[in-house]
Scaffold this motif. Sequence first.
Motif, PDB file in Angstrom:
ATOM      1  N   THR A 121      17.827   3.218   6.701  1.00  0.00           N
ATOM      2  CA  THR A 121      17.809   3.608   8.110  1.00  0.00           C
ATOM      3  C   THR A 121      16.908   4.795   8.403  1.00  0.00           C
ATOM      4  O   THR A 121      16.328   4.881   9.478  1.00  0.00           O
ATOM      5  CB  THR A 121      19.237   3.947   8.578  1.00  0.00           C
ATOM      6  OG1 THR A 121      19.764   4.971   7.725  1.00  0.00           O
ATOM      7  CG2 THR A 121      20.127   2.719   8.493  1.00  0.00           C
ATOM      8  N   ASP A 122      16.778   5.727   7.475  1.00  0.00           N
ATOM      9  CA  ASP A 122      16.039   6.951   7.799  1.00  0.00           C
ATOM     10  C   ASP A 122      14.916   7.242   6.809  1.00  0.00           C
ATOM     11  O   ASP A 122      14.384   8.354   6.780  1.00  0.00           O
ATOM     12  CB  ASP A 122      16.990   8.157   7.869  1.00  0.00           C
ATOM     13  CG  ASP A 122      17.698   8.412   6.553  1.00  0.00           C
ATOM     14  OD1 ASP A 122      17.605   7.543   5.660  1.00  0.00           O
ATOM     15  OD2 ASP A 122      18.342   9.465   6.421  1.00  0.00           O
ATOM     16  N   MET A 123      14.540   6.249   5.965  1.00  0.00           N
ATOM     17  CA  MET A 123      13.396   6.402   5.068  1.00  0.00           C
ATOM     18  C   MET A 123      12.524   5.161   5.206  1.00  0.00           C
ATOM     19  O   MET A 123      12.893   4.080   4.744  1.00  0.00           O
ATOM     20  CB  MET A 123      13.851   6.569   3.614  1.00  0.00           C
ATOM     21  CG  MET A 123      14.529   7.894   3.329  1.00  0.00           C
ATOM     22  SD  MET A 123      14.922   8.077   1.564  1.00  0.00           S
ATOM     23  CE  MET A 123      16.180   6.808   1.376  1.00  0.00           C
ATOM     24  N   LYS A 124      11.411   5.306   5.882  1.00  0.00           N
ATOM     25  CA  LYS A 124      10.536   4.179   6.135  1.00  0.00           C
ATOM     26  C   LYS A 124       9.246   4.340   5.331  1.00  0.00           C
ATOM     27  O   LYS A 124       8.542   5.343   5.466  1.00  0.00           O
ATOM     28  CB  LYS A 124      10.204   4.080   7.641  1.00  0.00           C
ATOM     29  CG  LYS A 124      11.428   3.868   8.525  1.00  0.00           C
ATOM     30  CD  LYS A 124      12.166   2.578   8.180  1.00  0.00           C
ATOM     31  CE  LYS A 124      13.377   2.362   9.086  1.00  0.00           C
ATOM     32  NZ  LYS A 124      14.154   1.172   8.674  1.00  0.00           N
ATOM     33  N   LEU A 125       8.949   3.345   4.501  1.00  0.00           N
ATOM     34  CA  LEU A 125       7.699   3.349   3.748  1.00  0.00           C
ATOM     35  C   LEU A 125       6.596   2.745   4.605  1.00  0.00           C
ATOM     36  O   LEU A 125       6.848   1.921   5.484  1.00  0.00           O
ATOM     37  CB  LEU A 125       7.858   2.548   2.462  1.00  0.00           C
ATOM     38  CG  LEU A 125       8.981   3.010   1.515  1.00  0.00           C
ATOM     39  CD1 LEU A 125       8.985   2.147   0.260  1.00  0.00           C
ATOM     40  CD2 LEU A 125       8.839   4.473   1.158  1.00  0.00           C
ATOM     41  N   GLN A 126       5.379   3.133   4.313  1.00  0.00           N
ATOM     42  CA  GLN A 126       4.232   2.688   5.109  1.00  0.00           C
ATOM     43  C   GLN A 126       3.790   1.300   4.652  1.00  0.00           C
ATOM     44  O   GLN A 126       2.957   1.155   3.775  1.00  0.00           O
ATOM     45  CB  GLN A 126       3.077   3.692   4.991  1.00  0.00           C
ATOM     46  CG  GLN A 126       1.921   3.375   5.932  1.00  0.00           C
ATOM     47  CD  GLN A 126       0.858   4.454   5.877  1.00  0.00           C
ATOM     48  OE1 GLN A 126       1.060   5.517   5.269  1.00  0.00           O
ATOM     49  NE2 GLN A 126      -0.277   4.211   6.499  1.00  0.00           N
ATOM     50  N   ASP A 127       4.385   0.295   5.245  1.00  0.00           N
ATOM     51  CA  ASP A 127       4.064  -1.118   5.028  1.00  0.00           C
ATOM     52  C   ASP A 127       3.890  -1.468   3.551  1.00  0.00           C
ATOM     53  O   ASP A 127       2.818  -1.908   3.121  1.00  0.00           O
ATOM     54  CB  ASP A 127       2.797  -1.495   5.797  1.00  0.00           C
ATOM     55  CG  ASP A 127       2.796  -2.990   6.143  1.00  0.00           C
ATOM     56  OD1 ASP A 127       3.670  -3.723   5.621  1.00  0.00           O
ATOM     57  OD2 ASP A 127       1.925  -3.413   6.905  1.00  0.00           O
ATOM     58  N   PRO A 128       4.950  -1.302   2.751  1.00  0.00           N
ATOM     59  CA  PRO A 128       4.819  -1.598   1.321  1.00  0.00           C
ATOM     60  C   PRO A 128       4.519  -3.065   1.038  1.00  0.00           C
ATOM     61  O   PRO A 128       3.842  -3.382   0.059  1.00  0.00           O
ATOM     62  CB  PRO A 128       6.184  -1.190   0.756  1.00  0.00           C
ATOM     63  CG  PRO A 128       7.122  -1.299   1.913  1.00  0.00           C
ATOM     64  CD  PRO A 128       6.320  -0.897   3.111  1.00  0.00           C
ATOM     65  N   VAL A 129       5.009  -3.960   1.884  1.00  0.00           N
ATOM     66  CA  VAL A 129       4.763  -5.393   1.656  1.00  0.00           C
ATOM     67  C   VAL A 129       3.276  -5.695   1.736  1.00  0.00           C
ATOM     68  O   VAL A 129       2.709  -6.396   0.881  1.00  0.00           O
ATOM     69  CB  VAL A 129       5.567  -6.239   2.662  1.00  0.00           C
ATOM     70  CG1 VAL A 129       5.158  -7.713   2.572  1.00  0.00           C
ATOM     71  CG2 VAL A 129       7.067  -6.095   2.400  1.00  0.00           C
ATOM     72  N   ALA A 130       2.598  -5.162   2.739  1.00  0.00           N
ATOM     73  CA  ALA A 130       1.154  -5.386   2.877  1.00  0.00           C
ATOM     74  C   ALA A 130       0.393  -4.749   1.720  1.00  0.00           C
ATOM     75  O   ALA A 130      -0.584  -5.326   1.205  1.00  0.00           O
ATOM     76  CB  ALA A 130       0.666  -4.824   4.206  1.00  0.00           C
ATOM     77  N   ARG A 131       0.807  -3.575   1.296  1.00  0.00           N
ATOM     78  CA  ARG A 131       0.141  -2.900   0.187  1.00  0.00           C
ATOM     79  C   ARG A 131       0.270  -3.707  -1.101  1.00  0.00           C
ATOM     80  O   ARG A 131      -0.700  -3.828  -1.865  1.00  0.00           O
ATOM     81  CB  ARG A 131       0.722  -1.498   0.003  1.00  0.00           C
ATOM     82  CG  ARG A 131       0.340  -0.522   1.106  1.00  0.00           C
ATOM     83  CD  ARG A 131       1.264   0.684   1.135  1.00  0.00           C
ATOM     84  NE  ARG A 131       1.284   1.407  -0.142  1.00  0.00           N
ATOM     85  CZ  ARG A 131       2.216   2.279  -0.482  1.00  0.00           C
ATOM     86  NH1 ARG A 131       3.229   2.526   0.344  1.00  0.00           N
ATOM     87  NH2 ARG A 131       2.150   2.909  -1.646  1.00  0.00           N
ATOM     88  N   ILE A 132       1.440  -4.253  -1.326  1.00  0.00           N
ATOM     89  CA  ILE A 132       1.650  -5.046  -2.537  1.00  0.00           C
ATOM     90  C   ILE A 132       0.887  -6.364  -2.451  1.00  0.00           C
ATOM     91  O   ILE A 132       0.231  -6.788  -3.416  1.00  0.00           O
ATOM     92  CB  ILE A 132       3.155  -5.290  -2.761  1.00  0.00           C
ATOM     93  CG1 ILE A 132       3.834  -3.967  -3.144  1.00  0.00           C
ATOM     94  CG2 ILE A 132       3.387  -6.342  -3.830  1.00  0.00           C
ATOM     95  CD1 ILE A 132       5.345  -4.029  -3.155  1.00  0.00           C
ATOM     96  N   ARG A 133       0.943  -7.016  -1.299  1.00  0.00           N
ATOM     97  CA  ARG A 133       0.245  -8.290  -1.150  1.00  0.00           C
ATOM     98  C   ARG A 133      -1.258  -8.120  -1.373  1.00  0.00           C
ATOM     99  O   ARG A 133      -1.913  -8.980  -1.985  1.00  0.00           O
ATOM    100  CB  ARG A 133       0.501  -8.875   0.237  1.00  0.00           C
ATOM    101  CG  ARG A 133      -0.102 -10.275   0.417  1.00  0.00           C
ATOM    102  CD  ARG A 133       0.047 -10.792   1.820  1.00  0.00           C
ATOM    103  NE  ARG A 133       1.421 -11.148   2.149  1.00  0.00           N
ATOM    104  CZ  ARG A 133       2.175 -10.517   3.036  1.00  0.00           C
ATOM    105  NH1 ARG A 133       1.682  -9.440   3.683  1.00  0.00           N
ATOM    106  NH2 ARG A 133       3.397 -10.906   3.294  1.00  0.00           N
ATOM    107  N   ALA A 134      -1.814  -7.014  -0.919  1.00  0.00           N
ATOM    108  CA  ALA A 134      -3.255  -6.795  -1.020  1.00  0.00           C
ATOM    109  C   ALA A 134      -3.744  -6.691  -2.460  1.00  0.00           C
ATOM    110  O   ALA A 134      -4.913  -6.995  -2.734  1.00  0.00           O
ATOM    111  CB  ALA A 134      -3.632  -5.534  -0.249  1.00  0.00           C
ATOM    112  N   LYS A 135      -2.894  -6.271  -3.361  1.00  0.00           N
ATOM    113  CA  LYS A 135      -3.333  -6.132  -4.755  1.00  0.00           C
ATOM    114  C   LYS A 135      -2.719  -7.190  -5.662  1.00  0.00           C
ATOM    115  O   LYS A 135      -2.690  -7.027  -6.886  1.00  0.00           O
ATOM    116  CB  LYS A 135      -3.023  -4.725  -5.288  1.00  0.00           C
ATOM    117  CG  LYS A 135      -1.568  -4.282  -5.201  1.00  0.00           C
ATOM    118  CD  LYS A 135      -1.445  -2.831  -5.691  1.00  0.00           C
ATOM    119  CE  LYS A 135      -0.040  -2.279  -5.486  1.00  0.00           C
ATOM    120  NZ  LYS A 135       0.074  -0.876  -5.920  1.00  0.00           N
ATOM    121  N   SER A 136      -2.242  -8.287  -5.066  1.00  0.00           N
ATOM    122  CA  SER A 136      -1.593  -9.346  -5.825  1.00  0.00           C
ATOM    123  C   SER A 136      -2.435 -10.612  -5.850  1.00  0.00           C
ATOM    124  O   SER A 136      -3.168 -10.907  -4.910  1.00  0.00           O
ATOM    125  CB  SER A 136      -0.222  -9.684  -5.216  1.00  0.00           C
ATOM    126  OG  SER A 136       0.648  -8.588  -5.282  1.00  0.00           O
TER     127      SER A 136
END
Length: 357
Positions: free
Chosen positions: A147-162
């Motif tokens: 609820t109070d810790m938001k990461l900066q689009d980790p899904v997109a970051r992971i997808r980009a290097k996969s």
Amino acid sequence: MKVLVLEPYYGGSHESFIKGLLRLPFRFEVITLPARKWKWRMWLSAPHFAQELQKSRKRFDRIICSTFVDVAAFRGMGPSWVRDVPLLTYFHENQFAYPTQVEDERDLHFGLTNATTALASDSLAFNSKYNLRTFLEGLKGLLKHSTDMKLQDPVARIRAKSRVLPPGLDFSGIDTAPGAPPGGPPVVLWNHRWEHDKNPEAFFEALFELQGAGVDFRVVVLGESFERKPAVFEEARSRLGHRILHFGFARSRRQYAKLLRLGDIVVSTSRHEFFGISVLEAVRAGCRPLLPRRLSYPEMFPRRFLYDDENFHRELRETILNNQRLRAGEAKALTEPNSWDALAPSYEDWIRNARLV
């Protein structure tokens, strides 16, 4: 180029994968631990490997880990040079989609370890699109609870290097194994782990039903078993009796290949499969596959070999009655894209062109 491979669960598909990697034109060093106590491997292999490298004066140009290594912890605790070379992680599986017998038993800590491993790695390879998709979906679902810790689009970051890289397979032992003598009833093959996620109950219940209906067949049951295994295996050994040509783990790869050659039809009823090495091996041996139209199988096989779950009993009956093994050319065409010969250039590119992110 000197490449360090870290594998804390060295057995089964992880072991055969590494043996295949060693064919590539790099100078490899492999550090492994035996394939047991997987939870402890995920908890402690990172500090263990970091400690081993701290004691060593060796340096490498690349590091390859499996997902049993907590890469974030490893890079933090290892010698400083570890943070200055590209680190690649190969996902044989992901802990978001790995099945449990009861969903409430799922320990989300292991999924989070996979997530921080992905974020801390410079390049990722998944063995199937299904594996990558379920990993990203699982991560999305988990992060909704924060609820109070938001990461900066980790899904997109992971997808980009996969990327998706199937594990390369060595079919040479199967190709040279002797074929079964012609004639006789159709032989149905099961060559999966004897565990609940492979759903052996559905497979054997279908065979019991066909036996009761007077359908003639024989059966070969292979695969690794453990101290605790589903009770249906002992029931099947008793009820199928004279129909059984083999029942248990093969003593060697040579015997395994020979037993695959006895089969006419290979069946999966799995609830879970990130890739499907055992099915590909059986198909290479000429077995016609009958597989669920879900998991990783639709990526690998045409629609004519796939069934919807509600139609499984009917499809198995028809496949046995038709009894059409694959022709050698068809078996090779279905499997050769997953051979090391075919995949080696893609693996070499993945390793050679990895960059720090």
